[in-house]
Design a protein around this motif. Structure first.
Motif, PDB file in Angstrom:
ATOM      1  N   GLU A   1      43.573  30.527  40.747  1.00 17.52           N
ATOM      2  CA  GLU A   1      42.672  30.694  41.903  1.00 17.52           C
ATOM      3  C   GLU A   1      42.644  29.378  42.677  1.00 17.52           C
ATOM      4  OE1 GLU A   1      38.624  31.828  40.923  1.00 17.52           O
ATOM      5  OE2 GLU A   1      37.980  31.638  42.998  1.00 17.52           O
TER       6      GLU A   1
ATOM      7  N   HIS B   1      38.020  30.237  49.880  1.00 15.30           N
ATOM      8  CA  HIS B   1      38.939  29.147  49.541  1.00 15.30           C
ATOM      9  C   HIS B   1      40.095  29.076  50.541  1.00 15.30           C
ATOM     10  CE1 HIS B   1      37.622  29.353  45.003  1.00 15.30           C
ATOM     11  NE2 HIS B   1      36.619  29.124  45.832  1.00 15.30           N
TER      12      HIS B   1
ATOM     13  N   GLU C   1      40.630  33.907  46.852  1.00 15.83           N
ATOM     14  CA  GLU C   1      39.229  33.960  47.280  1.00 15.83           C
ATOM     15  C   GLU C   1      39.194  33.683  48.777  1.00 15.83           C
ATOM     16  OE1 GLU C   1      35.989  32.409  44.995  1.00 15.83           O
ATOM     17  OE2 GLU C   1      35.003  31.612  46.793  1.00 15.83           O
TER      18      GLU C   1
ATOM     19  N   HIS D   1      38.701  37.550  45.050  1.00 14.81           N
ATOM     20  CA  HIS D   1      37.282  37.213  45.232  1.00 14.81           C
ATOM     21  C   HIS D   1      36.973  37.300  46.715  1.00 14.81           C
ATOM     22  CE1 HIS D   1      36.722  34.858  41.211  1.00 14.81           C
ATOM     23  NE2 HIS D   1      37.008  36.138  41.051  1.00 14.81           N
TER      24      HIS D   1
END
Ligand code: XUL
Ligand code: MN
Length: 346
Positions: free
Chosen positions: A176, A215, A212, A240
């Protein structure tokens, strides 16, 4: 348009958070895991995400057999509720051993700690019935560039991933990426970095990623393009969804809260790539606003799912034929307006 399917949804216990920030204390009372699980069930979500110590609190102070026992009890509880464990993620950013980084710490003992803890997380994942280990590489980066050798850190990361891949022949690593916070600069800030480093490992096909939204935005990228990129490699194994208002602290706002059009484009990218059809979940890594009252504590989760489902309808009812005609005519001006009016419900 790929075959229409029902999406499966999930969130983590940390998404029912108490509102603490670096400038003030919690504003909502802590609730037990059982309560959070009951809320997840009540909201009709399908799965829960787990940090290793969400599954087994204080796990560093427990023996291997105690950890196994508690994990089995958790599995039983989840099975009893009909809730799946979507992933397990080693929380490598809280322990004193990870102050200067985890896999990329300058201290060999601390790198060993991080690897050992990750292998234990894989064992927890096995018992909970998921083959996904999520790696948010929180402290793998630098505050002071001269303090680390970034070239060597790539080797450290690959070495750590290889140990995990060797430990369990079925585990899949979902990296991630996040470009900053808590670090000034992270070593794997984008999906491109994550998928590139996967190629250096002993089994590249078991190293993929988790996107995400916030991010990607923090990296100055469009999350929809990140989704298309990862899915071109068949490597988007978790997601996410949330939102983020520009380049500031990681806000984890409800999905679509800041930029509805960017959220629409993420959903379109998921739809055109058939995300979810290989069992992947749509997870919301969202937090309540600090101002949220206890009685509205779950709204950010329910609202994110509602927005997502409305945008699925919007993606499926978008006039693709008309869009293609405008594209063929290079009439992007009207294409732009067509998207706006479609989202406004005209
Ligand atoms: C941090 C973040 C984490 C990971 C799980 O920004 O998003 O919650 O998703 O470790
Ligand atoms: Mn996340």
């Amino acid at each position: 348009m790929p075959e229409k399917h029902r999406y499966k949804f999930c969130f983590g216990p940390w998404n029912i958070s108490e509102g603490q920030d670096p400038y003030g204390p919690p504003v909502r009372p802590p609730r037990a895991f059982e309560w959070k699980l009951a809320q997840l069930k009540k909201l009709g979500f399908d799965a829960m995400m787990f940090h290793d110590d969400d599954a087994v609190p204080d796990l560093d102070s427990k023996s291997e057999s105690q950890i196994r026992k508690e994990t089995k009890e958790l599995r039983k509880k989840l099975d009893g509720e009909g809730i799946a464990a979507e992933m397990v993620a080693p929380r490598l950013w809280f322990a004193p051993q990870t102050v200067d980084g985890a896999y990329t710490s300058n201290d060999a003992k601390h790198r060993q700690y991080a690897i050992k803890r990750s292998l234990r997380s894989i064992d927890i994942a096995n018992i909970l019935g998921t083959d996904i280990l999520v790696l948010w590489l929180a402290r793998e980066g630098s505050y002071i560039r001269e303090s680390k050798n970034a070239r060597r850190c790539v080797d450290y990361l690959v070495n750590a991933f290889d140990k995990m891949l060797t430990h369990d022949k079925n585990i899949r690593l979902a990296i991630e990426p996040k470009p900053n916070e808590p670090m000034d600069h992270a070593y794997l800030p984008t999906i491109g970095h994550a998928l590139a480093v996967a190629q250096l490992t002993r089994d590249p096909k078991r190293v993929g990623c988790l996107i995400e939204s916030a991010h990607a935005i923090l990296a100055g990228l469009d999350p929809a393009d990140e989704i298309d990129f990862a899915m071109a490699f068949y490597k988007l194994w978790s997601l996410h969804l949330n939102d983020q208002n520009g380049l500031k602290f990681d806000q984890d706002k409800p999905f679509g809260s800041n930029n509805l059009r960017a959220a629409f484009n993420q959903v379109r990218a998921l739809e055109r790539n058939g995300y979810g059809q290989r069992g992947e979940y749509v997870c919301f890594d969202v937090h309540p606003f600090r101002t949220t009252k206890v009685e509205h504590w779950l709204a950010h989760l329910d609202n994110s799912r509602r927005t997502f489902l409305k945008l699925v309808e919007k993606a499926r009812s978008f006039n693709e034929m008309k869009a293609q005609q405008l594209i063929a005519d290079r009439n992007y001006q009207d294409l732009d307006q067509m998207v706006i009016e479609h989202l406004m419900g005209k």
